[in-house]
Design a protein around this motif. Sequence first.
Motif, PDB file in Angstrom:
ATOM      1  N   UNK A  15      33.325  23.150 126.615  1.00  0.00           N
ATOM      2  CA  UNK A  15      31.935  23.535 126.821  1.00  0.00           C
ATOM      3  C   UNK A  15      31.800  24.381 128.092  1.00  0.00           C
ATOM      4  N   UNK A  16      32.531  24.022 129.128  1.00  0.00           N
ATOM      5  CA  UNK A  16      32.487  24.811 130.366  1.00  0.00           C
ATOM      6  C   UNK A  16      33.022  26.229 130.118  1.00  0.00           C
ATOM      7  N   UNK A  17      34.112  26.325 129.382  1.00  0.00           N
ATOM      8  CA  UNK A  17      34.687  27.638 129.079  1.00  0.00           C
ATOM      9  C   UNK A  17      33.757  28.428 128.173  1.00  0.00           C
ATOM     10  N   UNK A  18      33.224  27.774 127.158  1.00  0.00           N
ATOM     11  CA  UNK A  18      32.307  28.436 126.219  1.00  0.00           C
ATOM     12  C   UNK A  18      31.105  29.005 126.957  1.00  0.00           C
ATOM     13  N   UNK A  19      30.547  28.221 127.862  1.00  0.00           N
ATOM     14  CA  UNK A  19      29.401  28.692 128.648  1.00  0.00           C
ATOM     15  C   UNK A  19      29.789  29.849 129.556  1.00  0.00           C
ATOM     16  N   UNK A  20      30.964  29.772 130.149  1.00  0.00           N
ATOM     17  CA  UNK A  20      31.427  30.826 131.039  1.00  0.00           C
ATOM     18  C   UNK A  20      31.626  32.148 130.300  1.00  0.00           C
ATOM     19  N   UNK A  21      32.130  32.074 129.084  1.00  0.00           N
ATOM     20  CA  UNK A  21      32.422  33.282 128.304  1.00  0.00           C
ATOM     21  C   UNK A  21      31.182  33.805 127.591  1.00  0.00           C
ATOM     22  N   UNK A  22      30.470  32.931 126.889  1.00  0.00           N
ATOM     23  CA  UNK A  22      29.351  33.375 126.057  1.00  0.00           C
ATOM     24  C   UNK A  22      28.005  33.341 126.767  1.00  0.00           C
ATOM     25  N   UNK A  23      27.911  32.573 127.836  1.00  0.00           N
ATOM     26  CA  UNK A  23      26.663  32.470 128.578  1.00  0.00           C
ATOM     27  C   UNK A  23      25.840  31.266 128.156  1.00  0.00           C
ATOM     28  N   UNK A  24      25.096  30.738 129.099  1.00  0.00           N
ATOM     29  CA  UNK A  24      24.271  29.553 128.851  1.00  0.00           C
ATOM     30  C   UNK A  24      23.234  29.790 127.762  1.00  0.00           C
ATOM     31  N   UNK A  25      22.606  30.960 127.753  1.00  0.00           N
ATOM     32  CA  UNK A  25      21.555  31.238 126.776  1.00  0.00           C
ATOM     33  C   UNK A  25      22.090  31.137 125.359  1.00  0.00           C
ATOM     34  N   UNK A  26      23.241  31.744 125.107  1.00  0.00           N
ATOM     35  CA  UNK A  26      23.822  31.709 123.769  1.00  0.00           C
ATOM     36  C   UNK A  26      24.209  30.279 123.388  1.00  0.00           C
ATOM     37  N   UNK A  27      24.897  29.587 124.298  1.00  0.00           N
ATOM     38  CA  UNK A  27      25.380  28.239 123.995  1.00  0.00           C
ATOM     39  C   UNK A  27      24.210  27.277 123.816  1.00  0.00           C
ATOM     40  N   UNK A  28      23.175  27.403 124.647  1.00  0.00           N
ATOM     41  CA  UNK A  28      21.996  26.544 124.498  1.00  0.00           C
ATOM     42  C   UNK A  28      21.336  26.767 123.135  1.00  0.00           C
ATOM     43  N   UNK A  29      21.236  28.023 122.713  1.00  0.00           N
ATOM     44  CA  UNK A  29      20.628  28.325 121.412  1.00  0.00           C
ATOM     45  C   UNK A  29      21.485  27.772 120.275  1.00  0.00           C
ATOM     46  N   UNK A  30      22.799  27.939 120.367  1.00  0.00           N
ATOM     47  CA  UNK A  30      23.698  27.405 119.335  1.00  0.00           C
ATOM     48  C   UNK A  30      23.600  25.883 119.283  1.00  0.00           C
ATOM     49  N   UNK A  31      23.542  25.258 120.427  1.00  0.00           N
ATOM     50  CA  UNK A  31      23.430  23.798 120.480  1.00  0.00           C
ATOM     51  C   UNK A  31      22.108  23.329 119.878  1.00  0.00           C
ATOM     52  N   UNK A  32      21.033  24.077 120.142  1.00  0.00           N
ATOM     53  CA  UNK A  32      19.718  23.707 119.611  1.00  0.00           C
ATOM     54  C   UNK A  32      19.668  23.826 118.087  1.00  0.00           C
ATOM     55  N   UNK A  33      20.475  24.714 117.531  1.00  0.00           N
ATOM     56  CA  UNK A  33      20.507  24.900 116.066  1.00  0.00           C
ATOM     57  C   UNK A  33      21.409  23.887 115.361  1.00  0.00           C
ATOM     58  N   UNK A  34      22.167  23.131 116.126  1.00  0.00           N
ATOM     59  CA  UNK A  34      23.100  22.174 115.529  1.00  0.00           C
ATOM     60  C   UNK A  34      22.338  21.021 114.898  1.00  0.00           C
ATOM     61  N   UNK A  35      22.794  20.647 113.712  1.00  0.00           N
ATOM     62  CA  UNK A  35      22.191  19.533 112.972  1.00  0.00           C
ATOM     63  C   UNK A  35      23.293  18.515 112.688  1.00  0.00           C
TER      64      UNK A  35
END
Length: 140
Positions: A15-35
Motif C-alpha cells: 500500500x505504501x508503494x502503491x500510494x507512492x507510485x500512483x498517488x493518494x488520490x488514485x489509491x483512495x478512489x480505488x479503495x472507495x470503489x472496492x466492494x
Amino acid sequence: MTLPTDRSSRWTAGMATRRSVLGDTYVDAASARTTPFDEGFQTFITEGAWGSVWSRPGLTRRERSMITIALLAALGHDEEVAMHVRATRNTGASAEDVAETLMHVAVYAGVPAANRAYKIAKEVYAEARTDGDAQGENHG
C-alpha cells in the motif's frame, strides 16, 4: 472497502508503494470503489504487485515504470498504460524514457501496439499540461 484487520507486512509495504507510485488520490478512489466482491482481488494486487514486485530491491521505480508501460502497451491494456504514464510523475521516468520504451514495444510487440500507446501517452501528457501539472510541462 472493508480491509482485514490482520494486514500482512506485504500488504502494508504494498500500500505504501502503491500510494507512492500512483498517488493518494488514485489509491483512495480505488479503495472507495472496492466492494466485498473484489476485496480479495484488491488485496492480491496490493500484496502481489505492489508488496512483492514493486517493493523489491534490484530495479529502480523508474525502471519498473518503464517495464510496466512496455508490457501493458504490448498487451493492449490501454487504461493501465494511461495510469502508468500518469504515474511517471512519481517514478522519475521522463517522457523521453517513455518514448524510448515504446520504441522497444514497436520492435518486439509490433507497430500497432506502440502506435496506440504513443497516442495514449501523448493524451496523458497533454492532459497534464492542460491541468497545469508541472511534470506535464516536462513530458511533451
